[in-house]
Design an enzyme around this catalytic site. Structure first.
Site, mmCIF file in Angstrom:
data_model
loop_
_atom_site.group_PDB
_atom_site.id
_atom_site.type_symbol
_atom_site.label_atom_id
_atom_site.label_comp_id
_atom_site.label_asym_id
_atom_site.label_seq_id
_atom_site.Cartn_x
_atom_site.Cartn_y
_atom_site.Cartn_z
ATOM 1 N N ILE A 142 -19.434 -0.511 -1.818
ATOM 2 C CA ILE A 142 -19.006 -1.396 -0.687
ATOM 3 C C ILE A 142 -18.721 -0.472 0.539
ATOM 4 O O ILE A 142 -18.113 0.885 0.495
ATOM 5 C CB ILE A 142 -17.808 -2.233 -1.067
ATOM 6 N N THR B 297 -16.401 1.303 2.658
ATOM 7 C CA THR B 297 -15.261 1.379 2.941
ATOM 8 C C THR B 297 -14.645 2.758 3.058
ATOM 9 O O THR B 297 -15.527 3.883 2.854
ATOM 10 C CB THR B 297 -14.359 0.652 1.647
ATOM 11 N N LYS C 65 -11.247 1.637 -14.897
ATOM 12 C CA LYS C 65 -11.947 0.266 -14.614
ATOM 13 C C LYS C 65 -12.553 -0.559 -15.691
ATOM 14 O O LYS C 65 -12.474 -1.785 -15.788
ATOM 15 C CB LYS C 65 -12.977 0.606 -13.543
ATOM 16 N N TYR D 275 -11.875 7.408 -13.489
ATOM 17 C CA TYR D 275 -12.097 5.994 -12.653
ATOM 18 C C TYR D 275 -12.693 5.164 -13.855
ATOM 19 O O TYR D 275 -12.394 3.886 -13.990
ATOM 20 C CB TYR D 275 -12.831 6.411 -11.922
ATOM 21 N N ASP E 90 0.911 -1.182 0.260
ATOM 22 C CA ASP E 90 -0.109 -0.025 0.185
ATOM 23 C C ASP E 90 0.943 1.214 -0.016
ATOM 24 O O ASP E 90 2.075 1.083 0.522
ATOM 25 C CB ASP E 90 -0.800 -0.039 1.209
ATOM 26 N N ASN F 130 -5.722 -4.628 -6.168
ATOM 27 C CA ASN F 130 -6.636 -3.765 -5.626
ATOM 28 C C ASN F 130 -6.563 -2.606 -5.453
ATOM 29 O O ASN F 130 -7.420 -1.820 -5.590
ATOM 30 C CB ASN F 130 -7.153 -4.589 -4.107
#
Length: 255
Positions: free
Chosen positions: A192, A194, A163, A159, A40, A93
């Site tokens: 989600i 997060t 994707k 984005y 990360d 990810n």
């Protein structure tokens, strides 16, 4: 984690592991018996994830990494192999997003950063992971797409483009290695619960409610629900699955 997998003796590599889906998936691999290398850009959050993994009894390697930098990714993958001796499954990810804007108003700096992380970052990971897996005789790779891999996403120009491209790259890599022991798939999360989703929604109750309203199931997904699918895709239970993009989206794409 609702589903049980056995990753004993396996080595997993997870990017974007500092929080959210990445952290939950890294923990799921550890609880399933894997040794885990976590990467990360946020070193502090990465250490938090490492502490949680260590508490499971699994071995963990901490790899502060900016996936947009190919040299850093190569070092991280090679360090994983040096430490654990192999690499069996990877979850690519790490991602970011751009401010809401129509195409004509997108700032070039924002475009370049999102493409560098979300698309080039996945490519960098695939490139070095596949080389290791080819040498050892196989492995499984899962890339993080999004519902924005299939439809335009709420004004997020870079984005959405990145994707969509991740799914194309996933399919190409899957065909490259289909007879060489490496399976490559993607997971497409919906909304989600997060930190990234909270940031996207503006961190307000109204923003969260708007995201929930987009989900046919009437709730946000849990990061663990994505982790379950990633672990399935990386396991022998999915031995005939490659080049596929699995939506885990509460019905978002069915509308």
């Amino acid at each position: 984690m609702a589903t049980t997998f056995d990753y004993s003796g396996k080595v997993a590599f997870v990017t974007g592991a500092g929080s959210g889906i990445g952290r939950s998936t890294a923990l799921a691999f550890a609880r399933a018996g894997a040794e885990v290398a976590i990467a990360d850009i946020d070193a502090e959050r990465l250490e938090e994830t490492a502490s949680l993994i260590a508490a499971t009894g699994s071995k963990v390697q901490v790899l502060p990494t900016d996936v947009s930098d190919a040299a850093q990714v190569e070092r991280a993958v090679m360090a994983t192999v040096e430490t654990f001796g192999r690499l069996d499954v990877a979850f690519n990810n790490a991602a970011t997003f751009d401010p809401h804007a129509t195409v004509d108003a997108v700032e070039l700096e924002a475009w370049n950063r999102v493409i560098a992380v979300n698309l080039s970052g996945v490519f960098h990971c695939l490139k070095y992971q596949a080389a290791v897996m080819l040498a050892q005789g196989g492995g499984a790779i899962v890339n993080a797409g999004s519902v924005a891999s299939e439809i335009a996403s709420l004004g997020l120009t870079a984005y959405t483009a990145s994707k969509h491209a991740v799914v194309g790259l996933t399919k190409k890599a899957a065909l490259d290695y289909a007879t060489r022991g490496i399976r490559v798939n993607a997971v497409l999360p919906g909304a989600i619960d997060t930190p990234m989703a909270a940031e996207f929604s503006g961190g307000t109750d109204e923003g969260r409610a708007a995201m929930v309203a987009l989900e046919p199931m009437g709730r946000l997904g849990n990061p663990e629900e994505i982790a379950d699918v990633v672990l399935w895709l990386g396991s022998d239970a999915a031995s005939f699955v490659t080049g596929h993009a699995v939506a885990v989206d509460g019905g978002w794409l069915a509308r």
